[in-house]
Design an enzyme around this catalytic site. Structure first.
Site, PDB file in Angstrom:
ATOM      1  CE  LYS A   1     -77.714 -55.536  16.883  1.00  0.00           C
ATOM      2  NZ  LYS A   1     -77.670 -56.863  17.055  1.00  0.00           N
TER       3      LYS A   1
ATOM      4  CG  ASP B   1     -72.279 -50.932  18.560  1.00  0.00           C
ATOM      5  OD1 ASP B   1     -72.565 -51.520  19.615  1.00  0.00           O
ATOM      6  OD2 ASP B   1     -71.526 -51.404  17.701  1.00  0.00           O
ATOM      7  CG  HIS B   2     -76.121 -52.403  23.250  1.00  0.00           C
ATOM      8  ND1 HIS B   2     -76.256 -53.283  22.214  1.00  0.00           N
ATOM      9  CD2 HIS B   2     -75.812 -53.153  24.321  1.00  0.00           C
ATOM     10  CE1 HIS B   2     -76.040 -54.518  22.654  1.00  0.00           C
ATOM     11  NE2 HIS B   2     -75.769 -54.469  23.934  1.00  0.00           N
TER      12      HIS B   2
ATOM     13  CE  LYS C   1     -72.184 -54.088  26.347  1.00  0.00           C
ATOM     14  NZ  LYS C   1     -73.256 -54.423  27.261  1.00  0.00           N
TER      15      LYS C   1
ATOM     16  CD  GLU D   1     -75.336 -62.901  23.933  1.00  0.00           C
ATOM     17  OE1 GLU D   1     -76.246 -62.354  24.554  1.00  0.00           O
ATOM     18  OE2 GLU D   1     -75.346 -63.077  22.711  1.00  0.00           O
TER      19      GLU D   1
ATOM     20  CG  ASP E   1     -77.471 -60.632  16.998  1.00  0.00           C
ATOM     21  OD1 ASP E   1     -78.243 -59.664  16.863  1.00  0.00           O
ATOM     22  OD2 ASP E   1     -77.322 -61.242  18.071  1.00  0.00           O
TER      23      ASP E   1
ATOM     24  CG  HIS F   1     -72.473 -55.294  19.292  1.00  0.00           C
ATOM     25  ND1 HIS F   1     -73.075 -54.074  19.222  1.00  0.00           N
ATOM     26  CD2 HIS F   1     -73.490 -56.194  19.457  1.00  0.00           C
ATOM     27  CE1 HIS F   1     -74.392 -54.221  19.341  1.00  0.00           C
ATOM     28  NE2 HIS F   1     -74.660 -55.496  19.478  1.00  0.00           N
TER      29      HIS F   1
ATOM     30  CE  LYS G   1     -78.077 -64.641  20.649  1.00  0.00           C
ATOM     31  NZ  LYS G   1     -77.966 -63.591  21.655  1.00  0.00           N
TER      32      LYS G   1
HETATM   33  C1  BG6 Z   1     -77.564 -57.433  20.810  1.00  0.00           C
HETATM   34  C2  BG6 Z   1     -77.837 -58.716  20.094  1.00  0.00           C
HETATM   35  O1  BG6 Z   1     -77.151 -56.449  19.909  1.00  0.00           O
HETATM   36  O2  BG6 Z   1     -76.555 -57.638  21.779  1.00  0.00           O
HETATM   37  C3  BG6 Z   1     -78.242 -59.813  21.065  1.00  0.00           C
HETATM   38  O3  BG6 Z   1     -78.866 -58.522  19.141  1.00  0.00           O
HETATM   39  C4  BG6 Z   1     -77.205 -59.948  22.148  1.00  0.00           C
HETATM   40  O4  BG6 Z   1     -78.407 -61.055  20.392  1.00  0.00           O
HETATM   41  C5  BG6 Z   1     -76.914 -58.600  22.772  1.00  0.00           C
HETATM   42  O5  BG6 Z   1     -77.721 -60.840  23.125  1.00  0.00           O
HETATM   43  C6  BG6 Z   1     -75.759 -58.702  23.736  1.00  0.00           C
HETATM   44  O6  BG6 Z   1     -75.628 -57.488  24.407  1.00  0.00           O
HETATM   45  P1  BG6 Z   1     -75.000 -57.426  25.853  1.00  0.00           P
HETATM   46  O7  BG6 Z   1     -74.975 -55.981  26.179  1.00  0.00           O
HETATM   47  O8  BG6 Z   1     -75.892 -58.241  26.734  1.00  0.00           O
HETATM   48  O9  BG6 Z   1     -73.639 -58.040  25.743  1.00  0.00           O
END
Ligand code: BG6
Length: 509
Positions: free
Chosen positions: A163, A192-193, A197, A231, A250, A255, A355
């Site tokens: 993304k 989608d990372h 998880k 975050e 974002d 996510h 954030k």
């Molecule tokens: C990313 C966003 O996809 O995910 C970032 O672009 C965000 O802004 C990040 O900080 C958060 O990922 P994680 O794995 O640290 O929760």
């Protein structure tokens, strides 16, 4: 904890050449190479594989091998075994080239052939586009033009992109149309990372590997669902990107809606590929896009001002590098959504993300309805908190179920006690970047954890009307929360309207 992908496969991926566009970038050194290295150590990489890095930076095979050998020591998630890495780095190749120039892609074809001959590889090629999304369509066009996207029965061609998949509904559709000129949907792996998880994957195991939750997983027993992705970090050095994005694009469009759909979906008929994705997209389609009045009453946006994070003074969003000093971009969002189907009608799904919040945590809280009868008296009933199930996605992965127990003593007094499970009890096993499962699944052609285009489209249909109203009515009071807090007051007020409150669960452990 067995280190296995969700899909239960434990044999090596298909022999292939992995081409990484953006080979000298951050993602490659921090995540992709350490993840491939982990897969190799776990014997999940095919015996025959090669990695071809492509980037505009000057370099050749030898320089790239030397550079990555230095970097892997810094970014690997496990101690680097010299023999293992030596075998890995020998398989690495580098191609310097401009993505706009077709000649780069002709040379890439030659480089792939060179690697294939050296390592006895079949024609399978995985292209990882670790580049700015503005290059996605261009790179795929060029790959198509030189025939590198063409598959044969014994040679697959797959493309991984990450993304943002578009900036809004119209641009997402345009991107998809462009990609589909050269690729079948089954060749596109949208990462989608969050789906990489462990604890996100565990949502499915938790729901469908246990028989006790499914009967109560509905509006009769569940009062609300909360999803918090908070975050402590600010925008760091990504102000240029973020100021044109904001948290809704974002985090929510991808996510959070993906996590929500795992929580809310119907049981799939199998765990692989389209069965799960069919169910997930139905959830997104059941979330009605808001009309402008609903956007105003059911969403809250915020932007951080200066404040304290962990005792350190941090600047306002508008003072971050590459951010417009008058920016109206939101760094916080809270909203109430409804999944309008028989399982979830009238159950609010509260989601929030931001954030520079008070704590770094991702949690899903399932709030159950109160016990129906005042058996222990009105006081006890009103003062005790209804049962809650908390899925701690990060950083202290685990699950908590809050139940009631009798406080020891002569009279009946209830106390909330947590039944706790912590992933750290598994000991070793989490030494991962989060990309291992995703890369492995792509190599074996397992699509469950990747976004299919229809879910991308459905997510944009939810998010775009909100963006439209926000754009038409720019925020008046930004910044409206101090760094180090839980966001603007309006976020609490949003829940208070229906008698709810955000749960700020303490970190476990
Ligand atoms: C990313 C966003 O996809 O995910 C970032 O672009 C965000 O802004 C990040 O900080 C958060 O990922 P994680 O794995 O640290 O929760």
């Amino acid at each position: 904890m067995p280190e296995q992908p969700l899909t239960g496969h434990n044999c090596p991926g298909d022999p292939c050449t992995i081409v990484i566009f953006g080979a000298s970038g951050d993602l490659t050194k921090r995540k992709l190479l350490p993840a491939l290295y982990n897969l190799k150590v776990l014997r999940l990489m095919p015996e025959n594989f090669a990695v071809v890095g492509v980037a505009v930076t000057d370099g050749d095979d030898a320089a790239y091998r030397a550079k990555t050998t230095a970097e892997i020591k810094e970014f690997a998630t496990r101690p680097v075994d010299d023999a293992e890495w030596d075998d890995f780095q020998k398989r690495m190749y580098y191609l310097q080239g401009d993505f706009n120039n077709i000649e780069t892609f002709h040379r890439l074809g030659d480089k792939i052939k060179e690697a294939q001959a050296a390592w006895n590889l079949s024609g399978n090629v995985l292209f990882y586009l670790a580049v700015s999304p503005t290059f996605f369509a261009k790179v795929v066009d060029q790959l198509g033009a030189v025939g590198l996207t063409n598959q044969t029965p014994d040679a697959w061609r797959r493309v991984i992109i990450e993304k943002p998949f578009g900036h809004d509904l119209a641009s997402a559709r345009e991107l998809n149309e462009n990609l589909s000129k050269n690729l079948e949907e089954s060749q596109v792996f949208r990462i989608d990372h969050y789906l990489g998880k462990e604890t996100v994957q565990n949502i499915m195991v938790f729901r469908f590997g246990n028989s006790i939750f499914e009967p109560i997983w509905n509006r009769r027993y569940i009062d609300y669902v909360q999803i918090t992705v908070a975050e402590e970090l600010g925008v760091e050095l990504r102000g240029g990107y973020y100021d044109h994005s904001g948290v809704l694009r974002d985090m929510v469009q991808n996510h959070i809606l993906s996590v929500l759909s795992l929580i809310a979906m119907e049981p799939p008929s199998s765990i692989s590929g389209d069965s799960v994705r069919n169910e997930k997209v139905k959830v997104l389609e059941a979330i009605r896009p808001m009309d402008p009045e609903q956007v105003i009453s059911n969403t809250v946006r915020g932007q951080y001002g200066p404040g304290l994070i962990g005792g350190t003074r941090v600047p306002a969003y508008r003072s971050e590098p590459d951010v417009n000093p008058q920016s109206n971009t939101e760094t916080f969002v809270a909203m109430k959504l409804f999944v309008e189907n028989w399982r979830w009608a009238e159950v609010p799904f509260f989601i929030r993300s931001g954030k520079r919040l008070a704590q770094h945590t991702t949690q899903v809280v399932i709030g159950f309805r109160r016990a129906p009868l005042l058996l222990f008296g009105e006081d006890v009933q009103t003062n005790s908190k209804p049962n809650r199930l908390v899925l701690h996605v990060q950083p202290d992965e685990g699950i908590t179920l809050d139940i009631h127990a009798k406080r020891p003593g002569p009279n009946i007094n209830l106390v909330n006690v947590p039944l706790d499970f912590s992933y750290s009890d598994f000991g070793e096993g989490m030494a991962a970047t989060g990309y291992e499962t995703l890369l492995y699944d792509c190599m074996i052609g397992e699509t469950t954890l990747f976004h299919r285009y229809d879910s991308v489209d459905a997510s944009w249909r939810i998010v775009t009307p909100i963006l439209d109203v926000w754009q038409a009515l720019p925020a008046r009071a930004f910044p409206n929360y101090d760094s180090g807090t839980w966001g603007p007051e309006a976020s609490d007020a949003l829940l208070a309207k229906s008698g709810h409150a955000w749960h700020h669960y303490p970190l476990k452990g």
